[in-house]
Design an enzyme around this catalytic site. Structure first.
Site, PDB file in Angstrom:
ATOM      1  N   ASP A  23       0.842  -1.210   0.000  1.00 44.96           N
ATOM      2  CA  ASP A  23       0.000   0.000   0.000  1.00 44.96           C
ATOM      3  C   ASP A  23       0.872   1.253   0.000  1.00 44.96           C
ATOM      4  O   ASP A  23       0.507   2.273  -0.597  1.00 44.96           O
ATOM      5  CB  ASP A  23      -0.896  -0.013   1.240  1.00 44.96           C
ATOM      6  CG  ASP A  23      -2.152   0.806   1.052  1.00 44.96           C
ATOM      7  OD1 ASP A  23      -2.348   1.328  -0.053  1.00 44.96           O
ATOM      8  OD2 ASP A  23      -2.928   0.935   2.011  1.00 44.96           O
ATOM      9  N   HIS A 216      -6.188   5.101   7.291  1.00 46.41           N
ATOM     10  CA  HIS A 216      -5.313   6.052   6.599  1.00 46.41           C
ATOM     11  C   HIS A 216      -5.407   7.374   7.337  1.00 46.41           C
ATOM     12  O   HIS A 216      -6.348   7.605   8.089  1.00 46.41           O
ATOM     13  CB  HIS A 216      -5.746   6.231   5.141  1.00 46.41           C
ATOM     14  CG  HIS A 216      -5.199   5.199   4.210  1.00 46.41           C
ATOM     15  ND1 HIS A 216      -4.325   5.486   3.192  1.00 46.41           N
ATOM     16  CD2 HIS A 216      -5.407   3.862   4.141  1.00 46.41           C
ATOM     17  CE1 HIS A 216      -4.017   4.377   2.531  1.00 46.41           C
ATOM     18  NE2 HIS A 216      -4.666   3.373   3.084  1.00 46.41           N
ATOM     19  N   CYS A 247      -2.225   9.268  -0.958  1.00 45.93           N
ATOM     20  CA  CYS A 247      -3.530   8.824  -1.423  1.00 45.93           C
ATOM     21  C   CYS A 247      -3.751   9.477  -2.777  1.00 45.93           C
ATOM     22  O   CYS A 247      -3.609  10.688  -2.915  1.00 45.93           O
ATOM     23  CB  CYS A 247      -4.594   9.259  -0.423  1.00 45.93           C
ATOM     24  SG  CYS A 247      -6.229   9.264  -1.142  1.00 45.93           S
ATOM     25  N   ASN A 256      -0.926   5.749   4.789  1.00 40.58           N
ATOM     26  CA  ASN A 256      -1.255   4.836   5.883  1.00 40.58           C
ATOM     27  C   ASN A 256      -0.770   5.440   7.193  1.00 40.58           C
ATOM     28  O   ASN A 256       0.086   6.314   7.214  1.00 40.58           O
ATOM     29  CB  ASN A 256      -0.533   3.502   5.681  1.00 40.58           C
ATOM     30  CG  ASN A 256      -0.995   2.782   4.438  1.00 40.58           C
ATOM     31  OD1 ASN A 256      -0.310   2.766   3.430  1.00 40.58           O
ATOM     32  ND2 ASN A 256      -2.158   2.194   4.506  1.00 40.58           N
TER      33      ASN A 256
HETATM   34 ZN    ZN Z   1      -4.794   1.557   2.053  1.00 43.01          ZN
END
Ligand code: ZN
Length: 323
Positions: A23, A216, A247, A256
């Protein structure tokens, strides 16, 4: 819901799944080489972490940062105490994951129709049908799998997401045999009250299901949301070393929750994570070196509270920081 929950009900230990290699890195402009990823994951493997999300078996043209996931799996030095997982959106990805000897699969889909379309180019119903295929493939290969639901606490396209919709998707995944459900605050739209509301509704509907939160911090509420979840009994969280990730829908925003910051807070609260914090901070420093820029995490800048000298100034982690 409106009743204040005393801090004494907090869990005594928490399990953290490190999602930085997936991620985190998939949202970074700098693309690490396979070699660099292997170095980062091998460092994470020796921090006491028990779950590491290594990559994603998605279309390489959609997420070029994850194109080498199979190679990364082959080259990492696997610590037998760690479960190495990957996210998978469809049956093709599941077959690639099994071939790469992935130890756990995360099936992912969104709670909202438009985010799912944007993310994996399928309707939620099509994703659920793929999820059933993935579940069958994973079960046959004796591979553990869980269900990750994105944008549970708000969708960047549709705004509010109904709790009943989240519970419906969670129920379908649990019926397929998902070992746990992860609720994702993919674009950082959650707040502590909403976190507790959704979790309490989940626990009421699925009292025996295992729940994980994937927070997040795009709007700075990340650790507050973690505390809110702890207060209602959640003891499993996702986090990323250095807090990398960002993001795509909020440029420049943090991604995160930073693993070291979460671990630091939990340890200070007397909650065990099994993680060696200085070793985890080493991994975050390595990440800075590999990315060639500072990471958003705070603890590597401010120092571990219990290590502070009497003058209160953090000890420099690297001698170069004195320059
Ligand atoms: Zn995520």
């Amino acid at each position: 819901m409106d009743q204040l929950i005393p801090l004494t009900y907090l869990p005594t230990s928490v399990s953290i799944r490190e999602v930085g290699p997936r991620d985190g890195l998939q949202n970074e402009d700098v693309m690490l080489t396979t070699e660099q990823k292997v170095r980062f994951i091998d460092t994470l493997s020796n921090t006491g972490l028990r779950l590491i999300e290594v990559g994603a078996f998605v279309r390489p043209q959609n997420v070029p940062q994850m194109a080498d996931t199979a190679d990364v799996f082959e080259r990492i030095s696997k610590n037998p105490a760690v479960v190495y997982s990957a996210i998978v959106p469809n049956a093709v990805g599941a077959k690639r994951a099994i071939a790469a000897q992935v130890e756990a699969i995360q099936i992912f889909l969104s709670a909202s129709e438009s985010h799912n379309q944007s993310n994996v180019n399928m309707s939620v119903e099509q994703s659920l049908s793929q999820a059933a295929d993935i579940a069958a493939i994973a079960t046959e290969a004796d591979c553990w799998f869980d269900g990750v639901i994105s944008v549970v606490f708000g969708c960047p396209f549709e705004g509010d997401v109904s709790i009943s919709r989240v519970l419906e998707v969670a129920g379908r995944l649990l019926d397929m045999g998902a070992a746990q459900i992860t609720l994702g605050d993919t674009t950082g739209m959650a707040h502590p009250r909403l976190v507790q509301q959704v979790i309490l509704a989940f626990q009421e509907r699925f009292p025996r299901a295992t729940l994980r939160l994937h927070p997040h911090s795009a709007r700075g509420a990340g650790l507050a949301n973690v505390l809110a979840a702890l207060q209602v009994g959640v003891d499993r969280f996702d986090a990323s070393a250095g807090g990398i990730g960002g993001c795509p829908f909020a440029p420049g925003a943090p991604g995160n929750i930073c693993s070291e910051d979460m671990v630091h807070m939990l340890h200070e609260m007397g909650i065990d994570t099994g993680i060696d914090l200085p070793a985890l901070m080493d991994a975050a420093h390595l990440l800075e070196e590999l990315l060639g820029r500072p990471v958003p995490g705070q603890t590597i800048k401010a120092g571990i509270c219990q290590h502070l000298p009497s003058d209160g100034c953090p000890r420099p982690f690297h001698s170069t920081e004195l320059v």
